[in-house]
Design an enzyme around this catalytic site. Sequence first.
Site, PDB file in Angstrom:
ATOM      1  N   GLU A   3      16.177 -53.918 -50.134  1.00 51.20           N
ATOM      2  CA  GLU A   3      16.990 -53.186 -51.121  1.00 51.20           C
ATOM      3  C   GLU A   3      16.082 -52.875 -52.301  1.00 51.20           C
ATOM      4  OE1 GLU A   3      20.008 -52.177 -50.818  1.00 51.20           O
ATOM      5  OE2 GLU A   3      20.644 -53.274 -49.038  1.00 51.20           O
ATOM      6  N   THR A  17       6.544 -53.856 -53.922  1.00 53.49           N
ATOM      7  CA  THR A  17       6.560 -55.202 -53.348  1.00 53.49           C
ATOM      8  C   THR A  17       7.044 -55.149 -51.899  1.00 53.49           C
ATOM      9  OG1 THR A  17       7.008 -56.113 -55.527  1.00 53.49           O
ATOM     10  CG2 THR A  17       7.415 -57.562 -53.681  1.00 53.49           C
ATOM     11  N   ALA A  18       8.012 -54.286 -51.628  1.00 55.63           N
ATOM     12  CA  ALA A  18       8.548 -54.180 -50.263  1.00 55.63           C
ATOM     13  C   ALA A  18       7.462 -53.734 -49.286  1.00 55.63           C
ATOM     14  CB  ALA A  18       9.707 -53.199 -50.231  1.00 55.63           C
ATOM     15  N   CYS A  72      19.566 -51.210 -60.421  1.00 56.61           N
ATOM     16  CA  CYS A  72      18.994 -50.260 -59.457  1.00 56.61           C
ATOM     17  C   CYS A  72      19.880 -49.026 -59.305  1.00 56.61           C
ATOM     18  CB  CYS A  72      18.798 -50.946 -58.120  1.00 56.61           C
ATOM     19  SG  CYS A  72      20.320 -51.701 -57.526  1.00 56.61           S
ATOM     20  N   ASN A  92      16.903 -58.579 -62.494  1.00 59.63           N
ATOM     21  CA  ASN A  92      17.875 -57.807 -63.293  1.00 59.63           C
ATOM     22  C   ASN A  92      19.299 -58.340 -63.239  1.00 59.63           C
ATOM     23  OD1 ASN A  92      17.938 -56.870 -60.606  1.00 59.63           O
ATOM     24  ND2 ASN A  92      18.799 -54.936 -61.252  1.00 59.63           N
TER      25      ASN A  92
HETATM   26  P1  NAD Z   1       9.675 -57.078 -57.879  1.00 56.59           P
HETATM   27  O1  NAD Z   1       9.491 -56.362 -56.594  1.00 56.59           O
HETATM   28  O2  NAD Z   1       8.544 -57.171 -58.814  1.00 56.59           O
HETATM   29  O3  NAD Z   1      10.110 -58.594 -57.598  1.00 56.59           O
HETATM   30  C1  NAD Z   1      11.230 -58.929 -56.830  1.00 56.59           C
HETATM   31  C2  NAD Z   1      11.032 -60.311 -56.242  1.00 56.59           C
HETATM   32  O4  NAD Z   1       9.954 -60.287 -55.326  1.00 56.59           O
HETATM   33  C3  NAD Z   1      10.684 -61.380 -57.266  1.00 56.59           C
HETATM   34  O5  NAD Z   1      11.307 -62.600 -56.905  1.00 56.59           O
HETATM   35  C4  NAD Z   1       9.178 -61.489 -57.121  1.00 56.59           C
HETATM   36  O6  NAD Z   1       8.665 -62.735 -57.516  1.00 56.59           O
HETATM   37  C5  NAD Z   1       9.010 -61.281 -55.631  1.00 56.59           C
HETATM   38  N1  NAD Z   1       7.686 -60.829 -55.212  1.00 56.59           N
HETATM   39  C6  NAD Z   1       6.777 -60.101 -55.916  1.00 56.59           C
HETATM   40  N2  NAD Z   1       5.655 -59.907 -55.186  1.00 56.59           N
HETATM   41  C7  NAD Z   1       5.875 -60.504 -53.991  1.00 56.59           C
HETATM   42  C8  NAD Z   1       5.096 -60.640 -52.791  1.00 56.59           C
HETATM   43  N3  NAD Z   1       3.865 -60.134 -52.699  1.00 56.59           N
HETATM   44  N4  NAD Z   1       5.627 -61.306 -51.755  1.00 56.59           N
HETATM   45  C9  NAD Z   1       6.871 -61.823 -51.826  1.00 56.59           C
HETATM   46  N5  NAD Z   1       7.637 -61.738 -52.919  1.00 56.59           N
HETATM   47  C10 NAD Z   1       7.158 -61.078 -53.996  1.00 56.59           C
HETATM   48  O7  NAD Z   1      10.953 -56.445 -58.552  1.00 56.59           O
HETATM   49  P2  NAD Z   1      11.567 -56.806 -59.994  1.00 56.59           P
HETATM   50  O8  NAD Z   1      10.695 -56.193 -61.019  1.00 56.59           O
HETATM   51  O9  NAD Z   1      11.867 -58.260 -60.051  1.00 56.59           O
HETATM   52  O10 NAD Z   1      12.968 -56.054 -59.916  1.00 56.59           O
HETATM   53  C11 NAD Z   1      13.161 -54.732 -60.272  1.00 56.59           C
HETATM   54  C12 NAD Z   1      13.185 -53.854 -59.046  1.00 56.59           C
HETATM   55  O11 NAD Z   1      14.232 -54.272 -58.172  1.00 56.59           O
HETATM   56  C13 NAD Z   1      13.513 -52.417 -59.375  1.00 56.59           C
HETATM   57  O12 NAD Z   1      12.693 -51.568 -58.619  1.00 56.59           O
HETATM   58  C14 NAD Z   1      14.959 -52.263 -58.934  1.00 56.59           C
HETATM   59  O13 NAD Z   1      15.381 -50.977 -58.629  1.00 56.59           O
HETATM   60  C15 NAD Z   1      15.000 -53.147 -57.752  1.00 56.59           C
HETATM   61  N6  NAD Z   1      16.375 -53.526 -57.453  1.00 56.59           N
HETATM   62  C16 NAD Z   1      16.978 -53.015 -56.327  1.00 56.59           C
HETATM   63  C17 NAD Z   1      18.296 -53.341 -56.029  1.00 56.59           C
HETATM   64  C18 NAD Z   1      18.989 -52.814 -54.809  1.00 56.59           C
HETATM   65  O14 NAD Z   1      19.992 -53.385 -54.420  1.00 56.59           O
HETATM   66  N7  NAD Z   1      18.535 -51.741 -54.195  1.00 56.59           N
HETATM   67  C19 NAD Z   1      18.994 -54.184 -56.890  1.00 56.59           C
HETATM   68  C20 NAD Z   1      18.352 -54.672 -58.033  1.00 56.59           C
HETATM   69  C21 NAD Z   1      17.038 -54.341 -58.290  1.00 56.59           C
END
Ligand code: NAD
Length: 489
Positions: free
Chosen positions: A255, A237-238, A289, A157
């Site tokens: 995060e 993912t987390a 987010c 994002n």
């Molecule tokens: P996502 O969890 O799908 O992906 C985030 C990253 O993790 C990407 O680089 C992805 O390739 C990687 N990833 C995916 N699966 C993985 C795995 N099994 N192991 C290791 N890495 C993996 O999230 P997204 O769709 O890219 O982003 C949107 C999300 O991020 C929303 O939920 C949003 O709220 C959150 N977000 C949070 C913050 C914050 O600071 N709290 C900021 C921006 C976005």
Amino acid sequence: PTMAHSKALLVLENFIGGKFVPCSSYIDSYNPSTGDVYCRVPDSGKEEVEAAVKAAKEAFPIWSSKSPLERSQILNKLADLIEHDLEAFAQAESKDQGKTITFARTVDIPRAVHNFRFFASSILHHVTECTEMSTMGCVHYTSRAPVGVAGLISPWNLPLYLLTWKIAPAIACGNTVVAKPSEMTSVTAWMMCKLLEKAGVPAGVVNVVFGTGAKAGEALVCHPDVPLISFTGSTLTAQRITEKSAPHCKRLSLELGGKNPAIIFHDADLGQCIPATVRSSFANQGEICLCTSRIFVQRGIYSEFLKRFVEETKKWKTGNPSDPTIDVGALISKEHLEKVRNYVKKAQAEGARVLCGEGVDRLALPPGNQKGYFMLPTVIAEVKDESCCMQEEIFGPVTCVVAFDTEEEVIKRANGVKYGLAATVWSGNVGRVHRVAHRLQSGLVWTNCWLVRDLNLPFGGMKASGIGREGAKDSYEFFTEVKTITIKH
Ligand code: NAD
């Protein structure tokens, strides 16, 4: 062939040990505003991650032994170089992500520059602790040292903004890094790699491996020589990252998502609150987010608020992101657009009212953008608190407006979700804003404003919105290992 086909695709390469290296396979990356494939991103896996971790490990002894001042000067140089190319970075971010050029120019890239400058400065100002135990003849003090190779994983994002928010503190503290940007938005990270040598960042200090989360991301999370992972992305993912890193007892900073409430009391200054809440709902297509997605309005002003809020929302123009007069660009992908649209459909099926946007107003797009992933800012009213639209993170240009009666009631309802990232409170009563802010389960509470950040202070979420905080002191603590030393005379 058409113009689009005759243009050569942009092909990215991994950046490992100070060199660009091609990959054996690639993933297509789309321009969200046209729906065309325009870029190919390395589909890295274990092998590439292995090489990057090796390079980062080799670079660690020299980088970690530099003085904070030396590292600070290099970070400042890198900031200057990105700033010098700000327009090119902004154009690339807008094309790759779908965000408006105006947002990329005024928010994403300036903040990426600022991230390096901020940590270049803050790293010079930390002091460690010291206590004296005179009866024992002892002095205790703490010392902090970089941890090693940091794994940094970022979402799509705010691509360069969020990646540099991790790279800057990690390397300022003396760590070396392997970063994995989102496979959907990799271009600006690759552009930044081209500037590292000129900035004086030694080979191997910053390595970038491109690819999917399942392959490249997971290889990084599972690598035994990467003791800390800083992750920004979804809660799902987390959970996976936590499981995968558990056998190694890794240090994690997470995060995650939000379902952020705005609470608007009858004594709010609506002249300020309404445009700010439209912005907090729809900025960057609602793909931040911190975006507001549940608006609680006190009953006495509910009708007036709703009317004015919808009027203000309709002023936001959706269209070609490269047009500087446009407020809402394209969503990241076709799949994401479908997911966001489905939430609106579900709300309608449950009896909620869609007041403007999706399914109500006509979206007129220029000929070149007909296949782009666009959606009008959408306001939904009369949604039940249990509805998925009020419980789940939508992460698109959709916001729900509901009425409340009392302070006690609204606090309970605002806290009634699994997330706890950010909240806004609007009221002219200073006692009330303090009271409410204290009781909200939220890592950040903005009263009578939104998105005003002091990077010195902690950023992060409670509950399913994350673990750990980022900021001057918090990032320093995360990216260093502390030791307590006792000296007896
Ligand atoms: P996502 O969890 O799908 O992906 C985030 C990253 O993790 C990407 O680089 C992805 O390739 C990687 N990833 C995916 N699966 C993985 C795995 N099994 N192991 C290791 N890495 C993996 O999230 P997204 O769709 O890219 O982003 C949107 C999300 O991020 C929303 O939920 C949003 O709220 C959150 N977000 C949070 C913050 C914050 O600071 N709290 C900021 C921006 C976005």
